[in-house]
Scaffold this active site. Structure first.
Site, PDB file in Angstrom:
ATOM      1  N   GLU A 101      13.470   3.809  -0.743  1.00  0.00           N
ATOM      2  CA  GLU A 101      14.050   4.976   0.017  1.00  0.00           C
ATOM      3  C   GLU A 101      13.298   4.583   0.827  1.00  0.00           C
ATOM      4  OE1 GLU A 101      11.199   4.296  -2.325  1.00  0.00           O
ATOM      5  OE2 GLU A 101      10.314   5.399  -2.901  1.00  0.00           O
ATOM      6  N   CYS A 131       9.703   0.328  -8.526  1.00  0.00           N
ATOM      7  CA  CYS A 131       8.192   0.310  -8.629  1.00  0.00           C
ATOM      8  C   CYS A 131       7.484   0.651 -10.066  1.00  0.00           C
ATOM      9  CB  CYS A 131       7.775   0.620  -7.474  1.00  0.00           C
ATOM     10  SG  CYS A 131       6.051  -0.564  -6.706  1.00  0.00           S
ATOM     11  N   HIS A 149      10.800  -0.203  -2.749  1.00  0.00           N
ATOM     12  CA  HIS A 149      10.587   1.055  -2.659  1.00  0.00           C
ATOM     13  C   HIS A 149      11.869   1.382  -1.966  1.00  0.00           C
ATOM     14  CE1 HIS A 149       7.179   3.108  -3.811  1.00  0.00           C
ATOM     15  NE2 HIS A 149       6.670   1.730  -3.887  1.00  0.00           N
TER      16      HIS A 149
HETATM   17  N1  GLN Z   1       1.475  -1.075  -8.624  1.00  0.00           N
HETATM   18  C1  GLN Z   1       1.366   0.361  -9.077  1.00  0.00           C
HETATM   19  C2  GLN Z   1       1.926   0.100 -10.920  1.00  0.00           C
HETATM   20  O1  GLN Z   1       2.269  -0.870 -10.944  1.00  0.00           O
HETATM   21  C3  GLN Z   1       3.096   0.193  -8.287  1.00  0.00           C
HETATM   22  C4  GLN Z   1       3.241   0.820  -7.289  1.00  0.00           C
HETATM   23  C5  GLN Z   1       3.868   1.428  -6.665  1.00  0.00           C
HETATM   24  O2  GLN Z   1       4.592   2.413  -7.328  1.00  0.00           O
HETATM   25  N2  GLN Z   1       4.731   1.220  -5.278  1.00  0.00           N
HETATM   26  O3  GLN Z   1       2.195   0.995 -11.559  1.00  0.00           O
END
Ligand code: GLN
Length: 190
Positions: A169, A61, A167
């Site tokens: 995890e 992410c 994610h």
């Molecule tokens: N929107 C976040 C970003 O751009 C990422 C969100 C997340 O890691 N769940 O950093």
């Protein structure tokens, strides 16, 4: 998740913590905040050097945003290691209320692990969207989209760089962790 598969982990907070690693995870969170903390902790340069030298990295992410060659809708001052040949759009699936869970197709991951394939659950939390993937990166998992012919890339790999927009995890599926553990074992053996 790594403990479950027998991988020893520890937290990295300062440059000295980088010593002796065979891989590193850049977790989810906020890429803007992570970028600032990487700079203020003095980790950005030494970590960037190690990543450039082939230390395996798994970005999830926000961690994927930190690895992408190009980031759309980021803050102008946010930094990326630029190691993954793809363009990502921050919050590309929309804001928090558009966060969702979905099954993704990851047949290459299953095949590489020698496991029977089944859909992989993904938890997408303000996830980045992969806008395009360059020739140096490989797509390992895709999200089928209603009404759209081409499924969207959600897991990519380039050499020692593994990245997922969701994610992994937060589900019981450890395939991506197993894949990364293999990448770190290969590195440790070099
Ligand atoms: N929107 C976040 C970003 O751009 C990422 C969100 C997340 O890691 N769940 O950093």
């Amino acid at each position: 998740m790594f403990a479950d598969i027998g991988t020893v982990t520890r937290t990295v907070r300062a440059p000295a913590d980088l010593e002796g690693l065979s891989g590193i995870v850049l977790p989810g969170g906020e890429s803007t905040t992570l970028s600032m903390l990487l700079s203020s902790s003095g980790l950005f340069e030494p970590l960037g050097e190690r990543l450039g030298a082939g230390l395996p990295v798994f970005g999830t992410c926000a961690g994927m945003v930190l690895l992408a060659a190009e980031v759309l809708d980021g803050r102008p001052d946010q930094r990326s290691f630029g190691l993954l040949d793809c363009v990502v759009r921050r919050n590309g699936y929309g804001r928090q209320r558009w966060s969702f869970e979905a099954l993704v197709a990851a047949p290459k991951v299953s095949a590489e692990l020698g496991m029977d394939d089944r859909p992989m659950p993904g938890v997408f939390i303000r996830a980045p969207a992969v806008v395009s993937v360059g020739p140096r990166a490989e797509v390992l998992a895709t999200l089928p989209q209603k009404g759209v012919e081409a499924p969207q890339p959600v897991v990519c790999r380039q050499g020692a760089v593994l990245a997922s927009v969701f994610h992994p995890e937060l589900t019981g599926d450890r395939r991506l962790h197993r894949l990364f553990a293999r990448m770190t074992a290969a590195h440790a053996g070099t």
